[in-house]
Design an enzyme around this catalytic site. Structure first.
Site, PDB file in Angstrom:
ATOM      1  N   THR A 194       0.749  -1.164  -0.119  1.00  0.00           N
ATOM      2  CA  THR A 194       0.019  -0.179  -0.051  1.00  0.00           C
ATOM      3  C   THR A 194       0.657   1.197   0.099  1.00  0.00           C
ATOM      4  OG1 THR A 194       0.100   0.110   2.523  1.00  0.00           O
ATOM      5  CG2 THR A 194      -1.849  -1.181   1.303  1.00  0.00           C
ATOM      6  N   LEU A 211      -0.569   4.737   0.723  1.00  0.00           N
ATOM      7  CA  LEU A 211      -2.074   4.634   1.177  1.00  0.00           C
ATOM      8  C   LEU A 211      -1.938   4.003   2.480  1.00  0.00           C
ATOM      9  CD1 LEU A 211      -3.836   3.471  -2.005  1.00  0.00           C
ATOM     10  CD2 LEU A 211      -4.150   5.536  -0.865  1.00  0.00           C
ATOM     11  N   HIS A 252       9.164   1.977  18.740  1.00  0.00           N
ATOM     12  CA  HIS A 252       8.680   0.738  18.063  1.00  0.00           C
ATOM     13  C   HIS A 252       8.627  -0.242  19.164  1.00  0.00           C
ATOM     14  CE1 HIS A 252      11.758  -2.143  16.652  1.00  0.00           C
ATOM     15  NE2 HIS A 252      12.753  -0.999  16.750  1.00  0.00           N
ATOM     16  N   ASP A 298      16.973  -3.887  21.347  1.00  0.00           N
ATOM     17  CA  ASP A 298      16.132  -3.182  20.254  1.00  0.00           C
ATOM     18  C   ASP A 298      14.755  -4.029  20.138  1.00  0.00           C
ATOM     19  OD1 ASP A 298      17.029  -3.427  16.673  1.00  0.00           O
ATOM     20  OD2 ASP A 298      15.391  -2.068  17.858  1.00  0.00           O
ATOM     21  N   GLU A 313       7.914  -2.359  12.941  1.00  0.00           N
ATOM     22  CA  GLU A 313       9.253  -1.290  12.599  1.00  0.00           C
ATOM     23  C   GLU A 313      10.478  -2.349  11.934  1.00  0.00           C
ATOM     24  OE1 GLU A 313      12.561  -1.259  13.612  1.00  0.00           O
ATOM     25  OE2 GLU A 313      13.310   0.671  12.692  1.00  0.00           O
ATOM     26  N   GLU A 314      10.567  -3.459  12.451  1.00  0.00           N
ATOM     27  CA  GLU A 314      11.667  -4.110  12.085  1.00  0.00           C
ATOM     28  C   GLU A 314      11.373  -4.705  10.595  1.00  0.00           C
ATOM     29  OE1 GLU A 314      14.218  -4.394  13.326  1.00  0.00           O
ATOM     30  OE2 GLU A 314      14.046  -4.314  15.464  1.00  0.00           O
ATOM     31  N   GLU A 336       2.542   3.897   8.150  1.00  0.00           N
ATOM     32  CA  GLU A 336       1.299   3.813   7.863  1.00  0.00           C
ATOM     33  C   GLU A 336       0.464   4.740   8.353  1.00  0.00           C
ATOM     34  OE1 GLU A 336       0.063   1.713   5.099  1.00  0.00           O
ATOM     35  OE2 GLU A 336       2.355   1.427   5.170  1.00  0.00           O
ATOM     36  N   GLU A 386       0.909   8.120   6.506  1.00  0.00           N
ATOM     37  CA  GLU A 386      -0.043   7.861   5.254  1.00  0.00           C
ATOM     38  C   GLU A 386      -1.621   8.268   5.805  1.00  0.00           C
ATOM     39  OE1 GLU A 386       1.090   4.112   4.297  1.00  0.00           O
ATOM     40  OE2 GLU A 386       2.179   4.660   2.633  1.00  0.00           O
ATOM     41  N   HIS A 429      19.710  -7.830  16.773  1.00  0.00           N
ATOM     42  CA  HIS A 429      19.015  -8.722  16.127  1.00  0.00           C
ATOM     43  C   HIS A 429      19.307 -10.139  15.981  1.00  0.00           C
ATOM     44  CE1 HIS A 429      17.307  -5.504  12.676  1.00  0.00           C
ATOM     45  NE2 HIS A 429      17.152  -5.002  14.067  1.00  0.00           N
TER      46      HIS A 429
END
Lengths: 701, 701
Positions: free
Chosen positions: A258, A261, A329, A339, A377-378, A386, A389, A506
């Protein structure tokens, strides 16, 4: 005769009283007819600084990182509820809070068919398999919720081929191999993290016919060369030998289906076949001693999943339509203690302290404060993108600044701030007043300046702010919406380590104990970040005059201009392109910004009308917007800021100009590439002139 | 004992006085601590209405139309000076005024080689030549400054070919000819004005291999069929038989060489070879009795010329950073008495009356009023477009509304207004209070409603406003900047004539005498427009609460939705596309707009804080912006408004949706065209939801 005397006395008394009343009412001016406008209260600031508790942050972190909370997982949803509960608490919550759910395209390995990388013997049999998971050294790396290391969004596939070592997988690395006469077609490229973005490695490889990409973490990059179990976690800060970095390999940010959008259920979704930005060939991060040939079997799946943002607000008392936005996040790859839960822990403590003052009736900020917990977020800054938007206009018109705290503590040596120039001054003010963790009596500022400093023509030696790329959720705010933004964290002493990033980044080793033992025992750096962010939030939300200093942009512009003159001037002249208009535009900006600064100083000395100050604050808030041009970079996704769009050219100047010159350099005069250089130059000139125009006295045309 | 008595009396008196003072100062509240906020002053309004003088407008017009003032001509420059002089007048001028010059690409016929159209005989000799100029019936049609009729921006060339009659030069007209088996390759197409845009005739023709296009004015379209000299000007309102309409044949608007950039000298200019939007084949407007074959010889030249805008400002007393912008273009094709000097004459009178009140110290508006005289409108809205490119952010952030008065009087029957819904209410309020010209005691409103009316579900019978296309300088303001805009003029009684436009439009017969004798003798309609515009300006600039009624958009959205449901619903369902989200979005907008209206009413009953009202007014001013999406129509130039972009589809609904459905209609399910339908639907849904979000109470997320 007595009664005339009494009458006379009575009348005289009444007359005197009446005269007094008249004098008192009309002749003596009331001291302050209107109450003083609400401004930053240093006592409140002090209180907040004192209330932010390191141990509470620690306990927050323990709870947040107790279980893996991958985006859209059940535990991620539990954390949504945790945030809502805290933000709706009657004693320490906000005015209101709610969750907002999007339907986004994520990517996961298959539980039934894990991704594997095998070395194949001469007869085709497997002689060695890379580990599919990281080693369970603390008891937290096992379990079904610890997602296998994988390259999110890499396609499934089972390429087999000879292994070729391609360094970092940069374009130059592949070109170098070609130069050496190595045949890349159908090979498996072994690359190491770092240098270029994750997804770029696969894109570059595929361009050369490579069939699959493996990515490993080089101890030299992450561990100062160490790799034995004794020297690594859980015995030290360093990454255990079985550690593998997960990550998103998508080229852009935002939900892939998207673009532009919001990923609400009804939004148009691009056909999967037409999505651009996915890695084109199977890719897998590994840790392995490899020989060749190699079988790579990737069984990743794209899935539509629900991902939530949680938003809470403290409504402004005077200017509720001005938002100070603070975001972090929530989703992690595994335990995500660093993280992002080191940042979430800070977020919870900040909102608790401010919510408590609010609920007690002690304080309400002048402007609104919005706390945001982003999802996914990852996978590519999805939750925040989003959101921008969905509420593009509302946010763009009203947001004073966006403060991001993703990871709050990378390491405990010093503050590190990335941000656009207008926020520099409020960060300096805040950090000068907060004590630095550690021995001695330095302020955060005084400690910071020892690690990151620059020589400013205006200020002398000051801490240096980094620039904002797309590494965290500030990206849509600065690049898409043009909102002045910053990212705050504590970070390394680079003289002590050359690790690209904290080693367990990570991996399944990013756990509470890792933070508690090796990153920030005592959590004083977490507390320092909480205090810095809290002070910045209060200054932005409470100060009568917005502490955004637009004239600090002059240094950036001047520096970009000088680089262009020095490093591109001759080249441009050869093609009859003059930097004169750019010089004029920069000078005009400098002059208008300085003049505005003077007008502000003058106003600050008197008792200006709140409407006057409002008009001025609007100029300051909206300055960042003037650098946006949605038509400047048509080949980019979201990037619209003419000063901070990605720069591929080598000259450290306006990115559009730098990139266009880079592309045009070896082409003939009059080529389309040179026309694009001129267009990019005009785009910058127009933006700077337009910016200067908004800084002029508002009723001058 | 006397002295004790005196002492006692004195002390008592002092005590009484002191008590009185204390009581008067503290116990009795001051009535209005702050002065009442500046609001619309009906007396000032009355004064302005009375001061606007029809005769002064007439004298303005006489001077303005005395000589041809083609864009960038010496006389056009003289008029720039005239405006500056008036706007700097110490007794009736504005706070400040200045001219701003752009370097723009215009197009002119060659003085040495006039454009000619000849009918060629069998031997190749010329048997008849069309007139190159219009007949000098009043002595004003001769002279070197009367530019020959031509199609601006049509390329030079000398095609020769058989003449084919192609009606209006619409795509259907050429298809029809093909159906009839007529060979179009190499022909000269004869078309008549009207139906499709000027440039489109040449574009359509070229697509079918036509070599040149001629355009004439059909007396049936312009003259109610009349054509003899006795029945036409100077004997009547109608176009003389030799009249030819000039015009721009460029497809877009704005300077052709600098799309999206201001045409300042340093701006990047597109290579002439790469300019899109020029007619592809030689084109010439004519009046002629034609046979065939035909020689067309066009010798137009593109020239870079200086074109100025003149801007003047009255600075707002309270909110100088809020602009009410009023514009009119200054350049004409020939004398331009109607187009545009009828509007310029009104502009001068309006600024004189307001400037006089200003200079006397009688009044200063609450918000700033900006008067603009645009250059080069006839060539494609160039002056206004370059202005919006140069000051994009500043204008977008601060402009309350844009009022355009190009031609002020097309005819003298009734008011005609085009505009976006939020401006409807202020126009109604203004016109109800102004007397209509002509007999009887009707208001302008009551006369207007007899000619243009609609049945509103909310209001019952009201005058109807037209929508804004790209016919005049409002186009960049509404379509590129998203500023609520309107165009005001007096116009025809359509029961009295079916002329497409006033007959001498763009001809050398558009002169002062034409207006004075046949359009508006007495200039009472000019005065009515001046009063209407003046009242609207004052209401927008002076009212404490901005008179923009955003809830009036609900009717438009509801109407678009219903059309989509009725005329596209079934088709969309066949392709599994639901209008449900659109229904939800419209309902949400309606609800939020209505709730905001309630909050406004409540506030208006009390004595609200100016800051509170400012925040509310910002919501109203910025609502129009929320309908802008620069990525909605990538194939268009400037058009970004999701409600008012050009609609080529037949269904009168959201243009993106209408157009996409039109294109997708005959394609298979799952085609790219149907994906585009979904994308356009999502764009509208997102815009409406975003708009609703900005109307919510400002501290609700």
């Amino acid at each position: 005769m007595q009664w005339t005397k009494v009458l006379g006395l009575g009348l005289g008394a009444a007359a005197l009283l009446g005269l007094g009343i008249i004098l008192g009412h009309f002749a003596i001016p009331k001291k302050a007819n209107s109450p003083a406008p609400q401004d930053l209260d240093l006592e409140i600031l002090e209180t907040v600084m004192g209330q932010l508790d390191a141990n509470r942050i620690r306990e927050n972190l323990r709870e947040l990182s107790r279980e893996p909370h991958l985006a859209s997982s059940p535990r991620d949803e539990d954390l949504v509820q945790l945030l809502l509960q805290r933000w709706k608490d009657p004693e320490s919550g906000l005015d209101s809070a709610g969750a907002s759910t999007y339907e986004v395209l994520l990517s996961f390995p298959s539980q039934e068919q894990p991704n594997v990388v095998d070395i194949v013997g001469p007869t085709g049999g497997i002689i060695h398999s890379c580990h599919r998971t990281e080693e369970n050294v603390t008891g937290e790396q096992g379990g079904p919720d610890v997602v296998q290391p994988y390259a999110a969004y890499a396609p499934s596939g089972t390429p087999q081929g000879l292994l070729v070592y391609a360094n970092r997988g940069a374009e130059e690395d592949f070109k170098e191999l070609q130069t050496q006469g190595i045949k890349l077609e159908g090979t498996i490229a072994l690359t190491r993290y770092g240098g270029v973005g994750r997804g770029a490695k696969a894109v570059n490889a595929a361009k050369h016919g490579v069939a699959g990409v493996l990515v490993y973490t080089d101890p030299a990059d992450i561990n100062d060369g160490l790799s034995s179990p004794d020297e690594t976690f859980p015995n030290s800060w360093y990454l255990p030998p079985s550690g593998v970095e997960r990550g998103s390999y998508y080229e852009y940010f935002g939900d892939p289906l998207t673009p532009y959008l919001p990923a609400v259920p009804s939004s148009f979704r691009v056909d999967l076949a037409n999505v651009s930005g996915f890695p084109p060939i199977p890719t897998q991060p590994i840790v392995c001693a490899l020989g060749c040939p190699v079988n790579v079997s990737v069984y990743n799946r794209l899935e539509l999943r629900n991902s939530s943002n949680v938003l809470g607000i403290i409504r402004g008392a005077v200017e509720p339509d001005r938002y100070v936005l603070y975001g972090n996040h929530r989703d992690s790859w595994v335990h995500g203690a660093v993280d992002p839960s080191s940042g979430t822990a800070v977020l919870l403590e900040l909102s608790r302290v401010l919510g408590t003052l609010l609920k007690k009736g002690t304080w309400r900020p002048r402007r609104s404060i919005v706390f945001a917990s982003w999802g996914a977020e990852e996978f590519g800054l999805i939750g925040s993108t989003e959101f921008t938007e969905e509420f593009f206009n509302k946010l763009q018109e009203r947001t004073v600044a966006y403060i991001n705290v993703d990871i709050s503590v990378f390491a405990n040596a010093t503050l590190r701030v990335q941000g656009t120039p207008p926020v520099q001054t409020v960060v300096f003010s805040a950090t000068k007043e907060i004590r630095s963790p550690g021995p001695g009596d330095l302020s955060i500022y005084d400690n910071w300046i020892r690690y990151f400093n620059r020589s400013s023509p205006v200020y002398g030696l000051v801490p240096s702010l980094g620039s904002l790329g797309a590494g965290s959720d500030y990206a849509p705010f600065i690049h898409f919406l043009g909102i002045s933004s910053m990212d705050i964290a504590y970070t390394y002493d680079r003289s002590k380590t050359s690790a690209r990033i904290y080693p367990t980044y990570h991996t399944a080793f990013d756990t509470f104990d890792y933070v508690d033992k090796f990153l920030d025992p005592g959590f004083s750096s977490h507390q320092a970040v909480a205090r810095t962010a809290g002070s910045v939030i209060l200054r932005l939300s409470d100060s009568f005059f917005l502490p955004l200093k637009v004239s600090d942009y002059s240094e950036t512009l001047r520096s970009f201009l000088q680089a262009a003159q020095q490093d591109l001037g001759a080249l441009l002249e050869q093609h009859s392109i003059s930097l004169g208009p750019l010089v004029n535009a920069v000078e005009k900006f400098e002059a208008e910004a300085a003049a505005l600064g003077q007008r502000i100083s003058t106003l600050q000395k008197g008792s200006p009308d709140p409407l006057q100050v409002r008009m001025l604050n609007d100029q300051l808030m909206l300055l960042e917007r003037t650098f946006l041009n949605p038509r400047a970079f048509p080949e980019e996704r979201y990037y619209s800021h003419v000063l901070w769009a990605p720069r591929t050219g080598s000259v450290v100047t306006f990115p559009g100009l730098s990139n266009a010159c880079s592309r045009a350099r070896d082409t003939a005069s009059g080529s389309e590439a040179w026309a694009e250089v001129q267009r990019q130059l005009s785009i910058v000139v127009t933006a700077l002139e337009g910016a200067a125009a908004t800084l002029r006295p508002v009723a001058d045309l």
